[in-house]
Structure formats: structure tokens, C-alpha cells
Design a protein around this motif. Structure first.
Motif, PDB file in Angstrom:
ATOM      1  N   LYS A   1      -7.498   7.819   5.735  1.00 11.56           N
ATOM      2  CA  LYS A   1      -6.309   8.679   5.622  1.00 11.56           C
ATOM      3  C   LYS A   1      -5.075   7.942   6.152  1.00 11.56           C
ATOM      4  CE  LYS A   1      -8.208  12.696   4.272  1.00 11.56           C
ATOM      5  NZ  LYS A   1      -7.843  13.422   3.037  1.00 11.56           N
ATOM      6  N   VAL A   2      -5.244   7.232   7.275  1.00  8.98           N
ATOM      7  CA  VAL A   2      -4.126   6.461   7.827  1.00  8.98           C
ATOM      8  C   VAL A   2      -3.701   5.384   6.826  1.00  8.98           C
ATOM      9  CG1 VAL A   2      -3.385   4.934   9.699  1.00  8.98           C
ATOM     10  CG2 VAL A   2      -4.872   6.877  10.206  1.00  8.98           C
ATOM     11  N   ALA A   3      -4.697   4.700   6.262  1.00  2.87           N
ATOM     12  CA  ALA A   3      -4.400   3.645   5.284  1.00  2.87           C
ATOM     13  C   ALA A   3      -3.675   4.210   4.062  1.00  2.87           C
ATOM     14  CB  ALA A   3      -5.703   2.956   4.863  1.00  2.87           C
ATOM     15  N   TRP A   4      -4.111   5.378   3.606  1.00  4.91           N
ATOM     16  CA  TRP A   4      -3.478   6.022   2.449  1.00  4.91           C
ATOM     17  C   TRP A   4      -1.988   6.243   2.696  1.00  4.91           C
ATOM     18  CZ3 TRP A   4      -5.018   7.293  -2.442  1.00  4.91           C
ATOM     19  CH2 TRP A   4      -4.255   8.235  -3.135  1.00  4.91           C
ATOM     20  N   ILE A   5      -1.645   6.714   3.888  1.00  4.05           N
ATOM     21  CA  ILE A   5      -0.240   6.961   4.212  1.00  4.05           C
ATOM     22  C   ILE A   5       0.528   5.643   4.280  1.00  4.05           C
ATOM     23  CG2 ILE A   5       1.367   7.907   5.918  1.00  4.05           C
ATOM     24  CD1 ILE A   5      -1.073   9.664   6.876  1.00  4.05           C
ATOM     25  N   MET A   6      -0.019   4.671   5.013  1.00  6.64           N
ATOM     26  CA  MET A   6       0.712   3.426   5.240  1.00  6.64           C
ATOM     27  C   MET A   6       0.856   2.591   3.972  1.00  6.64           C
ATOM     28  SD  MET A   6      -0.353   2.158   9.057  1.00  6.64           S
ATOM     29  CE  MET A   6       1.024   0.998   9.044  1.00  6.64           C
ATOM     30  N   CYS A   7      -0.066   2.783   3.013  1.00  4.03           N
ATOM     31  CA  CYS A   7       0.051   2.066   1.739  1.00  4.03           C
ATOM     32  C   CYS A   7       0.867   2.849   0.720  1.00  4.03           C
ATOM     33  CB  CYS A   7      -1.329   1.754   1.178  1.00  4.03           C
ATOM     34  SG  CYS A   7      -2.233   0.517   2.146  1.00  4.03           S
ATOM     35  N   GLY A   8       1.258   4.081   1.087  1.00  5.76           N
ATOM     36  CA  GLY A   8       2.039   4.899   0.163  1.00  5.76           C
ATOM     37  C   GLY A   8       1.197   5.515  -0.939  1.00  5.76           C
ATOM     38  N   GLY A   9      -0.118   5.707  -0.666  1.00  7.56           N
ATOM     39  CA  GLY A   9      -0.994   6.242  -1.699  1.00  7.56           C
ATOM     40  C   GLY A   9      -1.422   5.157  -2.677  1.00  7.56           C
ATOM     41  N   ASP A  10      -1.854   5.555  -3.870  1.00  7.80           N
ATOM     42  CA  ASP A  10      -2.380   4.577  -4.836  1.00  7.80           C
ATOM     43  C   ASP A  10      -1.326   4.176  -5.860  1.00  7.80           C
ATOM     44  OD1 ASP A  10      -2.242   6.924  -6.196  1.00  7.80           O
ATOM     45  OD2 ASP A  10      -4.237   6.809  -7.084  1.00  7.80           O
TER      46      ASP A  10
END
Length: 608
Positions: free
Chosen positions: A554-563
Motif C-alpha cells: 500500500k505504501v509503495a502504491w502511494i509513493m509510485c502514484g499507482g499503476d
């Protein structure tokens, strides 16, 4: 933080001279009153304004052999001291050192850590039975005096209540307070010229919340003097002269400034070096311009406002958020130059009100939770996006939401001893008050300066995903929690003054509200692929649990701006929306709720 205390060149100087006297007096009284070491450590710990080690645990920590050497040094070098017999007498300290039990360094002292484990998997710790000089299971503490002060948050109230209580716990506080009062009264001018220097040394050297003379003011100097004389102690004559002249306290507040009683002139004087420092307690009677049940707004002078949180552990709930918004609105509308957010308490803030969030999640009040998170995000964002400069002055525990507020200040002035970090992952959540967004912004800015993309992303993601807490202001800079332009104030007492100075500097430079960011570079699908594989590898290796992996993703999803495809640029609001969505989804997870409940009950994280 650091503090300089002027002292005389005498054996053990100030802190060890007085601190070891106080420790030995407690050891002497423990056996006289029939107290266990567990009861003693509870009575001489945070409940009475001392460190959580109490007395016996402190001995184990510093080394019982070390304490004995200081004791023997005092006995040898102070033949005429009224406490010489206490320093020279054989005691439990000698007895336990003779057995070769020195405390933590030998894994046994007054307490003994065994290899056995309890049901929670923690080492079983045994306690010393002072009568048998042997170990036994630790016993629960059930003193009426401790029960009577359990619900008292204010240290002053607890001290007065403990001193007045009639059980053996109250007797320990009374007798030790009286002995200490007499002893320190006779140490001026032998070890220090002024009484405030003794208080400063004990606060800085032994981590007492209040020095001996400050404690006396709380109990009542006249009452303590009468009780101490009645108990047969010799109190220095200057104390009676002070009381006879109508001066009932060692300190007093005048015009927002703290004064101390100066013995030679028999008058009150400003403590040298504190003339321009800011202590909110001294302004409470005259300079509060607004308050609610959880916060107060102060006039700090020179057109600068101050905001103080006043909840338990300064946790952030509705009252604190109202305080932040009210302070900024008043400052903008009434022409103030800026705002300082900080306090003089033990901690800046332990973070958002976790119990409130858990209650709403259990009741599945999703709309109310969504509103609460939006309100929190908007309030934190307003710290940065307003018409006035805002300085945040963290110290002590600065966790979760407290860290997020710090990261959004126009300038942060942190105490050297600041324990700061985004710890939400520890309870199965993500930072959703702008903390994850802010780390992403800083990652983006580092990319622009030519940093390696994956390394920069990984290091910042791990800071959040591992709930890293910096143990100092300087370490916080290395973790990018504080910026290079933020300030670390070595002297804790100068922090609010330094923050006010920075606010005035920003105002004089023509402060203007910054533009909200819409140019934040994220790595999208490229970053997610790399990061997800790393997270899964940690799970496969058994380093993290399945739920840890879910939260980290979930943290990665936010920091990467989603897909998103490519390396697009997004706005702050876009990232805040991702934060809020992730936070709400995790509140719907049973394992997150169990983590939250466990942490609230035990104060420790749960791995599930």
C-alpha cells in the motif's frame, strides 16, 4: 539536549552528590518501611517525576558496582558532611556487589533476566527479595497511594497526593522528600551558588522532571519545612529567614518570566540566561488568547502566536485540529506575523488518536472516518499553505501525525533529542495525514537533483514501511524526515525562542504562501514492479508477515502514484487521495484492527 550548569569543584559536583544521596536514602527507607523493590521502583518512577527506571532498576542500569564506588568516594572525601554516615554505612549495595551481581552488565543485580520465556515469548525477569537476598518472581504492585494517583495526569497533583497519603508508599515519598529538602538546603553555597543550579543539574543529569527545590514548591515550602524540622532534620537557616520574610516559594512568575529566590540579597531575580527564552507555563496566566479543551493559543510577543497541544501525550484529535485551524485563521485575519507550534512538555505529540480511529472502524463508520481523514489532511496541509510562516518545534516523542505536522512546517526547529518518525505501519496502517505524500515529494525533488531512482525510492519507502524512528534531530535529517534547511536546537529550552526567531526572519523576508505542487514525479508501473518484487522477496525469506507485505505494498502504491504508465507527474491532492484510500482499506482488515487493539492495550506492536 545539552545544558550547562555552573557548579563548585567539590566531590561528585552537583548531580551525583545530590542524586546518590537521594538514591541511598530511598534504599535506607525501603527496608525500614518494608517495601518491595517493585513497589519502590513504581513510587520513584514517572509517577513522582523520575525516570521509568525508578531506583533499583537505575542501579542495575548504571552498574551497582559503579554506584558503590561513587558512594565510597563520597564517604572518603566528605568526612564532615551531615550524610557521612549514610555514605559510609554498609548497605544492600555492598551485599549485592560482594556476590558479583553488578546489574545489567552481569545480567543480574536487583533484577535478574532468565532464559525462560513467558506466554508472550518475553524473557522472565525475577526480582530480588531484600530480606532473603535471593530472587523470586516479580510481584504485582498494589499500593493504595499509587491507586489514588492513577488517574491524575498532572505531576504537581500526583506529588501533593502522594506526599499526603497515609500508606507506606506515601511514607516513602514524605520521608525521602524531607531528607532531600534538608540536604539540598545545606549544599548552598558549598556545591553551587544558587538554588536553580541544583535543580538544573538534577533535571539534566538524572532526568528528573523537577529539581529538589521545584518539588518543594509543589508540596509547599512552609509545610515541607515544618514537617522536615519536626522529623528531626537540620534545615539551613536561610530557608527560615526566607519564610519569615513572607516568601513562600523558591520560584515565582512575574510578567511571563520565572524568578528564583536569591539567598544573598534575600530577593527574587531572573534566572541568568533565561530572559529571552519562551516557557509557555510562565505565559499561561497572562498571554493566552484562545483555548479549548485540547489546545491553547499564546501571544509570544513581537506579533508571533504560539500553539500548544494539551491532550494526553499531546495526541491529535478534534480539539487539536481545531486549535491549528483557529490559530492560522486568527493570524491571517488579525495581522499576526506568524505561528510557532510547540510546547514545553515531555513530548511534542504521540500522533493521532488511535483509539478514536479503532472505535469508528469497529463500528464501520466509513463516512465519518473518511471525513476525519480528510479533515486531518486538510489541517496538516494548511500548516504549509497559509498566508503566514509557520514554524514547528518538535522534541521528545514526535510520532505519526506529529511527524506529519513537523514535515509540513515552513521551517522545523527540532530539539537535538527528538524521536521522530512515521510509525503507522506498526499498527497495520499507512501515514495518511500527508506523510507518505511528503516523502514522495521529497523523493521527486531528489530525482530532479540526479539521484538514482530505485535507490532513492527504496530508501524512503523502507523508512515508512519499517516504521523507522530517528533518535535525534540530526538522524532525522539523514532519513529525510527533516530537511537540510531545518534547524536542530541543541539546548531544549532554546527551541521555542529559535522557532520564533525563524518565523520573524521569514516574515521580514516577505513570506508568501507557496503554490501547491502539481509537478511531483512518480515511477508508476516501473517503480511498482521493482518494489513489489523486493517486498515479496522479504516475505518469502520470512522477514515480514503476509500482512506486513500487504501494508508495505500500500505504501509503495502511494509513493509510485499507482499503476500509471511511464514517469508521469502528479499533484499533492492526487497523492493525498491515494493515502486516504489506502488508510480506509486497511481499517477494514481484521489483522490491522488486532494490531491497533494490541498496541492500545500494551503499548507494543503486534506481528500478525
Amino acid at each position: 539536549g545539552k545544558q550547562t550548569v555552573l557548579c563548585k569543584d567539590t566531590p561528585a559536583f552537583i548531580a551525583n552528590r545530590v542524586g546518590i544521596f537521594a538514591l541511598l536514602k530511598v534504599l535506607d527507607l525501603v527496608q525500614e518501611l518494608g517495601l518491595t523493590i517493585e513497589e519502590t521502583d513504581k513510587l520513584t518512577g514517572p509517577v513522582s517525576g523520575k525516570p521509568k527506571t525508578g531506583t533499583f532498576r537505575l542501579c542495575d542500569l548504571i552498574g551497582i558496582d559503579t554506584a558503590l564506588k561513587v558512594k565510597q568516594g563520597l564517604a572518603a572525601n566528605l568526612p564532615n558532611d551531615e550524610a557521612h554516615d549514610l555514605f559510609a554505612a554498609s548497605s544492600v549495595v555492598e551485599a549485592i556487589v560482594e556476590k558479583g551481581w553488578f546489574g545489567d552488565k552481569t545480567k543480574q543485580g536487583f533484577y535478574k533476566k532468565t532464559k525462560e520465556r513467558n506466554a508472550q515469548g518475553r524473557p522472565i525477569i525475577l526480582a530480588m527479595d531484600l530480606n532473603k537476598m535471593d530472587y523470586r518472581d516479580k510481584e504485582p504492585v498494589k499500593l493504595a497511594s499509587l491507586g489514588a494517583v492513577k488517574l491524575l495526569d498532572d505531576l504537581n497533583d500526583r506529588l501533593k497526593a502522594l506526599y499526603a497519603h497515609e500508606d507506606k508508599g506515601g511514607e516513602l515519598i514524605r520521608k525521602s522528600s524531607q531528607a532531600l529538602f534538608a540536604y539540598v538546603s545545606n549544599r548552598i553555597p558549598e556545591i553551587a551558588d544558587d538554588l536553580f543550579q541544583i535543580d538544573d543539574a538534577l533535571r539534566a543529569g538524572f532526568a528528573w522532571e523537577l529539581g529538589p527545590f521545584e518539588q518543594s514548591d509543589i508540596i509547599g515550602v512552609r509545610k515541607l519545612y515544618d514537617d522536615t524540622v519536626a522529623a528531626g532534620h537540620n534545615v539551613a537557616s536561610w530557608v527560615k529567614e526566607m519564610l519569615d520574610a513572607g516568601h513562600d516559594t523558591f520560584y515565582k512568575i512575574e510578567g511571563g518570566t520565572r524568578l528564583y529566590y536569591d539567598i544573598p540579597t534575600k530577593s527574587y531575580k531572573v534566572i541568568p540566561g533565561t530572559e529571552k527564552l519562551i516557557f509557555l507555563d510562565y505565559l499561561r496566566g497572562t498571554n493566552v488568547i484562545w483555548k479549548n479543551t485540547g489546545s491553547s493559543i499564546f501571544d509570544l510577543g513581537d506579533g508571533v502566536m504560539g500553539l500548544e497541544f494539551q491532550t494526553k501525550m499531546n495526541s491529535i484529535g478534534g480539539e487539536v485540529l481545531e486549535g491549528v485551524n483557529t490559530a492560522i485563521s486568527k493570524a491571517e485575519e488579525e495581522g499576526w506575523k506568524g505561528l510557532v507550534i510547540g510546547n514545553n512538555g515531555p513530548n511534542f505529540s504521540a500522533g493521532a488518536n488511535l483509539a478514536l480511529m479503532l472505535g469508528l472502524a469497529v463500528e464501520q463508520e466509513w463516512e465519518e472516518l473518511d471525513f476525519a481523514i480528510r479533515h486531518f489532511q486538510n489541517t496538516v496541509a494548511r500548516i504549509r499553505y497559509s498566508g503566514i510562516p509557520v514554524a514547528v518545534a518538535p522534541h521528545g516523542l514526535t510520532l505519526g501525525g506529529g511527524c506529519e505536522m513537523t514535515m509540513h512546517g515552513d521551517i522545523s526547529v527540532a530539539a537535538a533529542e527528538t524521536y521522530i518518525g512515521l510509525v503507522e505501519v506498526g499498527v497495520g496502517l499507512v501515514p495518511a495525514g500527508g506523510g507518505t505524500k511528503e516523502f514522495t515529494v521529497r523523493f521527486s525533488d531528489h530525482l530532479e537533483s540526479g539521484d538514482v531512482e530505485l535507490n532513492a525510492l527504496q530508501s524512503r519507502l523502507l523508512t515508512i514501511a519499517q516504521a523507522k524512528v530517528a533518535t535525534s534531530g540530526m538522524e532525522a535529517k539523514s532519513l529525510d524526515i527533516l530537511r537540510a534547511t531545518d534547524i536542530v536546537s541543541v539546548n531544549l529550552n532554546r527551541r521555542l525562542k529559535d522557532a520564533k526567531t525563524e518565523v520573524l526572519r521569514l516574515f521580514e523576508e516577505g513570506y508568501a504562501e507557496p503554490a501547491r505542487r502539481t509537478d511531483i514525479k512518480v515511477m508508476g508501473q516501473t517503480g511498482l514492479g521493482m518494489v513489489y518484487s523486493g517486498i515479496y522477496a522479504m516475505y518469502a525469506a520470512g522477514w515480514v508477515s503476509e500482512h506486513d507485505m500487504k501494508v508495505a505494498k500500500k505504501v509503495a502504491w502511494i509513493m509510485c502514484g499507482g499503476d500509471l504508465s511511464g514517469t508521469p507527474r502528479v499533484s499533492e491532492q492526487y497523492l493525498l487521495d491515494l493515502e486516504r484510500e489506502a488508510f480506509l482499506s486497511l481499517l477494514g482488515e481484521e489483522k490491522t484492527l488486532k494490531r491497533m487493539e494490541h498496541t492500545l492495550k500494551t503499548g507494543k506492536p503486534l506481528r500478525n
